[in-house]
Design an enzyme around this catalytic site. Structure first.
Site, mmCIF file in Angstrom:
data_model
loop_
_atom_site.group_PDB
_atom_site.id
_atom_site.type_symbol
_atom_site.label_atom_id
_atom_site.label_comp_id
_atom_site.label_asym_id
_atom_site.label_seq_id
_atom_site.Cartn_x
_atom_site.Cartn_y
_atom_site.Cartn_z
ATOM 1 N N GLU A 185 1.362 3.624 6.113
ATOM 2 C CA GLU A 185 1.073 3.813 4.692
ATOM 3 C C GLU A 185 -0.324 4.377 4.441
ATOM 4 O OE1 GLU A 185 3.275 3.562 2.489
ATOM 5 O OE2 GLU A 185 4.804 2.159 3.189
ATOM 6 N N ASP A 207 7.440 0.944 12.189
ATOM 7 C CA ASP A 207 6.086 0.772 11.648
ATOM 8 C C ASP A 207 5.872 -0.669 11.222
ATOM 9 O OD1 ASP A 207 7.975 1.166 9.658
ATOM 10 O OD2 ASP A 207 7.059 3.001 8.914
#
Length: 395
Positions: free
Chosen positions: A140, A79
């Site tokens: 997130e 990520d």
């Protein structure tokens, strides 16, 4: 060929990958804004024999390394997004962006994944299958997240992914790995509570309905759900992280907004928590003449590590890290992770990789303004991905 040949290539590439990590760390970007980060990754990938797709669900990237045989396809995911947090470290490559920081190690994940692509591309002619490198935005950004968006845009297809692996740096010593077969992480849901009252002068509280008093009662009552509505054998966490209300010290507040998260490990538990939250919010607010409104958003799903692949990972990584450094977690972690959506569609394993050094002991803490991740974790992460690829597609 032997794995030490791949390890040698990792060591050769490591300085370039450390430089990439530091560049990404110095210019962090929030979820769905990873334009510079993606450009840096694409610059590295452009030099490699890969089929590259960019701008997937925003700034996501999928790079595919085609082997000499079209058999199994495995996927590695990293990520890219940072957190809205001001860095409080004094590193030479500390964040230059106010109130944005890589406090969850995604800069490490991105750089290590690019490094694995670089190393394994060198052995392209030895591969008996395909490898997909998934650079994901917006991890997130719960409850939406970038994983589902990239899945919807076909990253698990053409060729179809047979196995997937995710890595995340963690506060254990470099050279160690920890994970848990089967249910490994919690579901992560989001709640927003509005308490609507009636404003009045603070000296005449009888003329209004105090949303702050009602909200305070809601906050304390919610704490009883886990302790009194769930079996002692069930695990769950309900945390209220923000409270916003009031306009002036001498005015009865007419509105309070609470935000929080619910972490759980079973559908039955979620159902009980949802029912109790609705009851408490509505009834506690009504007790004080107010109206309570609950918005419950389903977030990231439960992480599930495939048992068969978990056994493979233990054996494979034990050969390079040592069996004593493969730690099995006794209980699931109450942490949300949107790799979970991949784990529900494809046999997967999600690993926590040690990135704590003796020099900065106790500072490898996720979501902390003083987080420091040892760059030895880059080498170990690359070695882990390459060892899995070696055992699955080369050996």
């Amino acid at each position: 060929m032997q794995f030490f040949e791949i390890e040698q290539k990792i060591k050769e590439c490591l300085p370039e990958i450390i430089a990439l990590r530091r560049s990404i760390h110095a210019e962090p970007e929030l979820g769905n804004c990873e334009q510079k980060t993606a450009a840096k990754v694409l610059d590295k990938l452009a030099k490699l024999p890969l089929n590259v797709r960019s701008n997937i669900f925003g700034h996501g990237i999928l790079a595919t390394l085609d082997g000499k045989e079209q058999s199994k396809t495995i996927l590695f995911r990293g990520d890219m997004d940072a957190l809205p947090m001001h860095e409080e470290n004094d590193l030479e490559f500390k964040s230059t962006v106010p109130n944005v920081m890589h406090a969850c190690g995604h800069d490490m994940h991105t750089a290590a994944l690019a490094g694995a692509a670089m190393v394994l591309s060198h052995f392209k002619d030895q591969l008996k299958g395909n490898i997909k490198f998934m650079f994901q935005p917006a991890e997130e950004s719960s409850p939406v997240g970038g994983s589902r968006g990239m899945i919807a845009e076909g990253v698990l297809e053409n060729p179809k992914v047979d196995e997937a692996y995710g890595l995340h740096v963690y506060g254990i010593p470099c050279g160690q790995v920890t994970f848990r077969p089967k249910v490994a992480n919690s579901r992560s849901d989001r709640i927003t509570i509005e308490i609507i009252g009636k404003s009045s002068h603070g000296s005449f509280p009888n003329e209004g309905f105090d949303a702050i008093v009602a909200a305070a009662n809601v906050v304390t009552s919610i704490q009883s759900i886990v302790s009194r509505s769930l079996s002692p054998c069930e695990r769950a966490v309900i945390t209220l992280g923000t409270v916003h209300g009031g306009s002036r010290y001498n005015v009865i507040s007419d509105k309070v907004v609470l935000e929080g998260t619910v972490r759980s490990f079973s559908e039955a538990t979620v159902k009980i928590i949802q029912e109790r939250l609705h009851d408490i919010v509505e009834q506690a607010a009504a007790t004080y003449g107010c109206t309570g409104i609950l918005k419950y958003e389903n977030g990231y799903d439960y992480m599930y590590n495939d048992p068969e692949l978990s056994e493979f990972v233990q054996q494979s990584l034990g050969e390079v890290l040592g069996k004593e450094n493969i730690l099995i977690q006794p209980d699931p972690l109450p942490a949300g992770e949107d790799f979970s959506f991949i784990s529900k569609l494809v046999p997967s394993v999600f690993l926590w990789v040690g990135a704590e050094s003796a020099a900065h002991k106790g500072k490898c803490i996720l979501h902390n303004p003083e987080s420091i991740f040892d760059e030895q974790g880059l080498y170990e992460s690359m070695r882990i991905m390459c060892k899995i690829a070696y055992d699955k597609l080369i050996k």
